[in-house]
Write an enzyme that holds these catalytic residues in place. Structure first.
Site, PDB file in Angstrom:
ATOM      1  N   SER A 103      -3.128 -13.261  53.098  1.00 36.40           N
ATOM      2  CA  SER A 103      -2.338 -14.019  51.934  1.00 36.40           C
ATOM      3  C   SER A 103      -2.204 -15.533  52.099  1.00 36.40           C
ATOM      4  O   SER A 103      -3.252 -16.218  52.239  1.00 36.40           O
ATOM      5  CB  SER A 103      -1.204 -13.079  51.787  1.00 36.40           C
ATOM      6  OG  SER A 103      -0.867 -13.345  50.541  1.00 36.40           O
ATOM      7  N   LYS A 162      16.533 -15.086  30.561  1.00 42.36           N
ATOM      8  CA  LYS A 162      17.263 -15.848  31.862  1.00 42.36           C
ATOM      9  C   LYS A 162      17.706 -15.008  32.992  1.00 42.36           C
ATOM     10  O   LYS A 162      17.810 -15.559  33.802  1.00 42.36           O
ATOM     11  CB  LYS A 162      18.562 -16.564  30.888  1.00 42.36           C
ATOM     12  CG  LYS A 162      19.368 -17.435  31.974  1.00 42.36           C
ATOM     13  CD  LYS A 162      18.401 -18.541  32.467  1.00 42.36           C
ATOM     14  CE  LYS A 162      19.043 -19.561  33.575  1.00 42.36           C
ATOM     15  NZ  LYS A 162      18.366 -20.413  34.165  1.00 42.36           N
TER      16      LYS A 162
END
Lengths: 153, 301
Positions: B120, B172
């Site tokens: 990764s 949010k």
């Protein structure tokens, strides 16, 4: 001179074994103290052989630091106290062969070979052939290392 | 003055002189009298700041530190090549990208050696180097992006705890652990992850000289063993650090070269052991800060 000291103060020259043992202890102490800030760095260099092969600037600086640290350590302690830690443990004392108090110059001159391994070797070899086991530069400086009952207080 | 005290003072003085010299020696860019090859170990999870540990060191890979190191290596003319010894399962996206970008700007020959794992983000870093070495058994690849967070809403419901948060924007509080994701939010987060995945694939393709299509086929998140990775073009050769260093010497035509392993720069604080207290303090500080965060969604490569 040795005889003079013997007669006057009842002191005898330090044995070679004690002198080497004391020097070894001092060497280890100074090396440990000076190398401590470089610990991570020395570990990073890996094996001892790679340390010897390295041409790294930090390693060179450390070598100089240890060499002159030793000179400083021996000069100051022998001048001020007549003993280093190693010598104190083996009850050895550094005295002036003229019977007077050891001065800074004598102390410095007798230890000036410490940072220079080749010169130190010659200096030390001389001990084996000299009565009183004086190093060559101890003769130049008028310095004797003797057995002492004086211990650190 | 007692003699013992005098000896202790003298030894402390020696230590302090050594400390000061060490401080200046370690902050000098040129640390060698001759040519050298630096081995830079990159071990652990990749983050922007690393993780302070109780022993005064920093565990994991801090992109801030690595980028600074690479910049220093760029300036050090005695450094002829750099071998990055990677042992990392990945980490945060930005940190991986920062290190990858810095390596691409490195003006020295540079290789990566994947030890146990270079997956990764760890592979992202490796792909930025000129050549990748690994063991046939190393774990590599795993090109993919992961977004995750802990979700406690079920637990809260079980114990009759309600979650109330006032927000001014629709998304949010997306990713808060106190409520379940709705479809809209799930789609939003997935689209962000896809964007990062595309970027990651493009970077690897660009770094490795492969096409985006070729890398896309491999970028399923699957990890590959070194022996598979060589065939897929993700790794160049089998070999460890010694092999990489020898090959680098040959490539650079260096006969007398000093091979050095990088050690973390040591500041006065480190030497005095002050980092222990700093790390402890930072640990407490980090806990307080993370407690304050309402959104713990984390994306990792």
């Amino acid at each position: 001179m040795v005889e003079y000291i013997k007669l006057k103060k009842g002191l005898v020259p330090a044995s070679l074994v004690k002198r080497f043992s004391a020097f070894l202890i001092d060497l280890i102490i100074v090396n440990l103290v000076v190398s401590l800030p470089f610990y991570n760095y020395l570990i990073s260099l890996g094996s001892f052989s790679s340390v010897l092969k390295s041409n790294d600037m930090v390693l060179t600086i450390l070598t100089f630091l240890i060499a002159f640290g030793l000179l400083f350590y021996f000069t100051i302690l022998e001048w001020k106290m007549g003993q280093t830690l190693g010598k104190a443990l083996f009850r050895l004392k550094v005295i002036s062969s003229n019977g007077k108090e050891l001065n800074f110059f004598q102390s410095f001159l007798s230890n000036v070979t410490v940072p220079f391994s080749i010169v130190l070797l010659v200096d030390v070899i001389y001990m084996f052939f000299k009565s009183g086991h004086q190093r060559l530069f101890e003769v130049f400086a008028g310095v004797l290392v003797v057995e002492s009952k004086v211990v650190l207080k | 003055m007692k003699k013992w005290v005098f000896i202790v003072i003298l030894l402390v003085l020696l230590y302090l002189v050594s400390l000061v010299v060490a401080f200046f020696a370690f902050n000098n860019n040129s640390k060698s009298f001759g040519d050298k090859i630096m081995i830079v170990p990159l071990e652990g999870a990749i983050t922007t700041s690393g993780n302070g540990d109780l022993f005064g060191g920093s565990s994991g890979i801090s992109s801030t530190e690595v980028v600074k190191l690479i910049n220093d290596l760029n300036k050090d003319e005695s450094v002829k090549g750099v071998v990055f010894e990677i042992n990392s399962p990945g980490g945060t996206v930005v940190a991986s990208q920062e290190i990858g970008d810095a390596i691409k700007k490195l003006n020295k020959t540079n290789y990566a050696v994947i030890r146990e794992v270079g997956a990764s983000g760890g592979y992202w870093i490796a792909s930025a180097t000129d050549k990748i070495y690994s063991s046939p058994m190393s774990i590599t690849g795993s090109i993919g992006v992961l977004g995750s967070y802990l979700e406690f809403s079920g637990l809260f419901e079980k114990y009759g705890v309600d979650y109330e948060q006032l927000v001014s924007g629709k998304y949010k509080d997306t990713g808060t652990p106190f409520k379940d994701l709705d479809e809209d939010e799930r789609r939003l987060l997935q689209s962000k992850i896809n964007l990062i995945h595309e970027y990651f694939v493009k970077e690897v393709a660009n770094n490795r000289g492969l096409t985006v299509e070729e890398v896309s086929k491999l970028a399923t998140g699957e990890f590959y063993l070194g022996q598979e990775a060589v065939g897929l073009g993700l790794v160049d050769e089998f070999g460890d650090v010694d092999v990489a260093v020898e090959n680098m010497k040959t490539e650079l035509n260096l006969t007398k070269v000093d091979v050095q392993r990088h050690f973390k720069d040591i500041g006065l604080l480190d030497i005095l052991g002050g980092r222990i207290f700093y790390a402890m303090g930072r640990g407490v500080g980090d806990s307080l800060v993370s407690y304050e965060l309402s959104n713990n969604f984390e994306i990792r490569a």
